[in-house]
Write a protein that holds these residues in place. Structure first.
Motif, mmCIF file in Angstrom:
data_model
loop_
_atom_site.group_PDB
_atom_site.id
_atom_site.type_symbol
_atom_site.label_atom_id
_atom_site.label_comp_id
_atom_site.label_asym_id
_atom_site.label_seq_id
_atom_site.Cartn_x
_atom_site.Cartn_y
_atom_site.Cartn_z
ATOM 1 N N CYS A 30 6.494 1.013 -6.256
ATOM 2 C CA CYS A 30 7.164 -0.041 -5.506
ATOM 3 C C CYS A 30 6.414 -1.354 -5.734
ATOM 4 O O CYS A 30 5.189 -1.407 -5.607
ATOM 5 N N GLU A 35 3.807 2.002 -3.344
ATOM 6 C CA GLU A 35 4.153 3.401 -3.104
ATOM 7 C C GLU A 35 4.754 4.033 -4.362
ATOM 8 O O GLU A 35 5.496 3.393 -5.105
ATOM 9 N N ILE A 37 7.369 6.114 -6.310
ATOM 10 C CA ILE A 37 8.784 6.435 -6.123
ATOM 11 C C ILE A 37 9.196 7.399 -7.236
ATOM 12 O O ILE A 37 9.268 7.000 -8.403
ATOM 13 N N LEU A 42 14.756 6.989 -6.827
ATOM 14 C CA LEU A 42 14.834 5.545 -7.018
ATOM 15 C C LEU A 42 16.254 5.055 -6.756
ATOM 16 O O LEU A 42 17.200 5.465 -7.424
ATOM 17 N N TRP A 45 16.258 -1.641 -6.702
ATOM 18 C CA TRP A 45 15.516 -2.405 -7.706
ATOM 19 C C TRP A 45 16.180 -3.751 -7.889
ATOM 20 O O TRP A 45 17.284 -3.992 -7.415
ATOM 21 N N TYR A 53 11.783 -0.866 -5.735
ATOM 22 C CA TYR A 53 11.417 -0.946 -4.318
ATOM 23 C C TYR A 53 11.631 0.417 -3.661
ATOM 24 O O TYR A 53 12.607 1.102 -3.940
ATOM 25 N N ALA A 54 10.733 0.785 -2.762
ATOM 26 C CA ALA A 54 10.779 2.097 -2.117
ATOM 27 C C ALA A 54 11.879 2.198 -1.068
ATOM 28 O O ALA A 54 12.446 3.274 -0.871
ATOM 29 N N THR A 55 12.186 1.097 -0.394
ATOM 30 C CA THR A 55 13.191 1.119 0.678
ATOM 31 C C THR A 55 14.045 -0.141 0.611
ATOM 32 O O THR A 55 13.622 -1.148 0.029
#
Length: 67
Positions: A30, A35, A37, A42, A45, A53-55
């Motif tokens: 991330c 983090e 992933i 996944l 993005w 990005y993780a979340t």
């Protein structure tokens, strides 16, 4: 000791709706939190910034310039 592909991060090219694997691996990091992933998880993005990005919250923070 040899590293398995499970220990390697992938290098991806992020498109608007999908990504392309440039270097095989099992995960990416991330761009906001660092983090790990797993590729199969996944979902978020930025094609413009070429970042994962993780979340969705972390993606929003980054895209608003807060990350």
């Amino acid at each position: 000791m040899l590293m398995s592909s499970g220990d390697k991060s992938a290098k991806l090219h992020y498109g608007p709706s999908t990504f392309r694997v440039l270097r095989p691996g099992q995960h990416v990091f991330c761009a906001v939190s660092g983090e790990v992933i797993p590729l199969e998880e996944l979902r978020y993005w930025s094609a413009e910034h070429q970042e994962a990005y993780a979340t969705p919250e972390l993606a929003t923070r980054r895209l608003l310039g807060e990350g």
